[in-house]
Design a protein around this motif. Structure first.
Motif: not given
Length: 237
Positions: A161-176
């Motif tokens: 929930x990056x819009x709440x947490x500000x926690x973006x992980x590109x590797x998660x987006x790419x793989x999961x």
């Protein structure tokens, strides 16, 4: 714009708003910061996501898994597994294992084994079914690429929930996100994604292997990397 595409957009907006609202409401409740509360929150999130999937998609998904679909998904994880393998060699097994410790765990206890399996299995179901497979089915009416992009967008907005947490992980987006959606587009087997998710989550394996020490954790990282490389070679051959 097709009916399925409209439903895909509706699903993306609805699941994001509903699950963000759930997180916002639970953030001020102490129960949800407990071990039981975390599991309960995941169950509620899955039930809400399931309800939305029935509204916007309606048809049940294929829960099946087979060796071919699982090996395909694990093969796509090779860059992620290679990165972990190199990082483990660079930092050393003990330090890299400590880096994988879940943020909500202060010390290991036997309770963590069943708890971690339940926690990450639920997280895997939420991810594979409702962030990847359902949005892929809705958006793929416009073709495979549209399905993968739509599923990746749902995943990116909702995982962590990056819009709440500000926690973006590109590797998660790419793989999961993208790689899982691609694998589903080829095989249509959601449970294979769940199994690959469990193989990939380092915090889960910290909980399972911590009593055995850094050597066991290094063995897991190494074997996972080698198996993924073998599967990629087999699929490319």
């Amino acid at each position: 714009m097709s009916d399925f595409m409209l439903r895909g957009i509706g699903y993306l907006i609805s699941i994001t708003l509903v699950l963000y609202a759930l997180s916002s409401l639970s953030a001020g409740v102490a129960f949800f910061s407990t071990s039981v509360g975390r599991l309960f929150g995941l169950v509620v999130a899955i039930l809400l996501a399931y309800s939305l999937s029935r509204i916007f998609y309606g048809l049940p998904l294929d829960w099946g898994a087979d060796g071919e679909s699982l090996s395909h998904t694990v093969a796509l994880m090779l860059p992620l597994y290679a990165f972990s393998f190199v990082a483990m060699l660079y930092f050393g097994a003990e330090r890299f294992m400590d880096m994988a410790r879940p943020g909500f765990v202060s010390e290991w206890s036997p309770f963590l084994i069943p708890y971690s399996l339940a926690f990450w299995a639920l997280s895997g179901i939420l991810t594979a079914f409702f962030y990847d497979a359902v949005p892929y089915e809705l958006f793929s009416e416009r073709g495979r690429i549209a399905g993968i992009i739509g599923a990746t967008a749902v995943f990116a907005l909702n995982y962590n929930q990056p819009l709440l947490t500000g926690f973006w992980r590109p590797e998660d987006i790419i793989f999961f996100g993208a790689a899982f959606a691609h694998s589903y587009s080829v095989n249509g087997k959601v449970s294979s994604l769940v199994i690959a998710y469990l193989l990939s989550e380092l915090p889960l394996w910290w909980c399972l292997l911590s009593p055995l020490g850094g050597g066991a954790f290094a063995g897991y990282i190494t074997v996972r990397f080698l198996i993924s490389a073998y599967f990629l070679f087999r699929h490319l051959a």
